[in-house]
Design a protein around this motif. Structure first.
Motif, PDB file in Angstrom:
ATOM      1  N   ASP A   1      -2.615   1.466   8.665  1.00 54.24           N
ATOM      2  CA  ASP A   1      -3.321   0.346   8.037  1.00 54.24           C
ATOM      3  C   ASP A   1      -2.386  -0.592   7.291  1.00 54.24           C
ATOM      4  O   ASP A   1      -2.795  -1.685   6.887  1.00 54.24           O
ATOM      5  N   VAL A   2      -1.149  -0.159   7.062  1.00 53.19           N
ATOM      6  CA  VAL A   2      -0.190  -0.980   6.325  1.00 53.19           C
ATOM      7  C   VAL A   2       0.752  -1.621   7.334  1.00 53.19           C
ATOM      8  O   VAL A   2       1.607  -0.955   7.899  1.00 53.19           O
ATOM      9  N   LYS A   3       0.565  -2.891   7.570  1.00 57.53           N
ATOM     10  CA  LYS A   3       1.400  -3.606   8.535  1.00 57.53           C
ATOM     11  C   LYS A   3       2.216  -4.647   7.770  1.00 57.53           C
ATOM     12  O   LYS A   3       1.689  -5.691   7.380  1.00 57.53           O
ATOM     13  N   PRO A   4       3.490  -4.378   7.523  1.00 56.35           N
ATOM     14  CA  PRO A   4       4.310  -5.336   6.778  1.00 56.35           C
ATOM     15  C   PRO A   4       4.381  -6.674   7.501  1.00 56.35           C
ATOM     16  O   PRO A   4       4.410  -6.723   8.734  1.00 56.35           O
ATOM     17  N   PRO A   5       4.394  -7.768   6.755  1.00 55.92           N
ATOM     18  CA  PRO A   5       4.515  -9.091   7.393  1.00 55.92           C
ATOM     19  C   PRO A   5       5.901  -9.291   7.984  1.00 55.92           C
ATOM     20  O   PRO A   5       6.853  -8.587   7.626  1.00 55.92           O
TER      21      PRO A   5
END
Length: 215
Positions: A138-142
């Motif tokens: 769920d954590v998708k770095p930009p």
């Protein structure tokens, strides 16, 4: 407990959670593990609300700080206070995926405290590792912003560019944290049950994803 098991098998994890929590022995490791399974099922339900998208870091020269960014005060729209376990329960029952994952993690963590049931302890470590893998998804770095040529720029522009890069670095740290936790939990599961092929496979998966993030 029987009603909770019936509701869980009937694919009604919300009702199962409420039944498990109403049991007199709801704090026992076995029941906490069942609550974790039901919360995990809710988190993976197609109807669960996805987490909010990550903030886009400000571009160089953008000026004012983005609300919620590091350094912003609460009056300026800073980070909300930490979620309490009660909040996680109510939000999970409403179908909020991140809250369900936090509730599952807390329940599995309590189940790992059992000392007289090695099988349950190993299952709890394994399931907790799975929760952290889902949190990592769920954590998708930009994407990192382009590094501008700052040779002849004003100090304010340089500071804005550094702030933009710092936010991306912080986002990658946020993405790495659940993967590190997943690695620890799968290793703990293998300590309890060394021949567990599922935990071995998921450990290798978590390590690979961590290395990909590093790359």
């Amino acid at each position: 407990m029987e009603r909770g098991n019936e509701r869980f098998l009937a694919q009604s994890p919300r009702d199962a959670i409420e039944a498990y929590r109403s049991a007199p022995m709801s704090q026992r490791a076995e029941v906490q593990y069942d609550i974790g399974l039901a919360a995990l099922a809710m988190a993976q339900s197609p109807d669960s609300a996805p987490p909010p998208p990550p903030q886009t870091p400000p571009q160089a020269g953008a000026g004012a700080a983005t609300p919620g960014a590091p350094g912003a005060s609460a009056e300026e729209g800073g980070e909300p206070p930490p979620v309490t376990p009660t909040d996680d329960l109510s939000l999970c029952l409403e179908g909020t995926r991140p809250a369900c994952l936090r509730l599952a993690a807390a329940s599995f963590a309590r189940a790992t405290g059992t000392r007289d049931n090695p099988g349950l302890r190993a299952n709890a470590f394994h399931s907790l590792g799975n929760v952290y893998l889902l949190q990592a998804e769920d954590v998708k770095p930009p994407e990192p912003p382009p590094i501008p040529d700052l040779a002849d720029k004003e100090c304010q522009d340089v500071q804005a560019a550094v702030q933009a890069l710092r936010q991306v670095v912080d986002a990658f740290a946020d993405a790495a944290s659940p993967l590190d936790k997943a690695v620890d939990q799968f290793r703990s599961a293998l300590v309890e049950r060394p021949a567990d092929q599922d935990s071995s496979w998921n450990l290798a998966l978590a390590i690979r994803r961590r290395r990909e993030l590093d790359d």
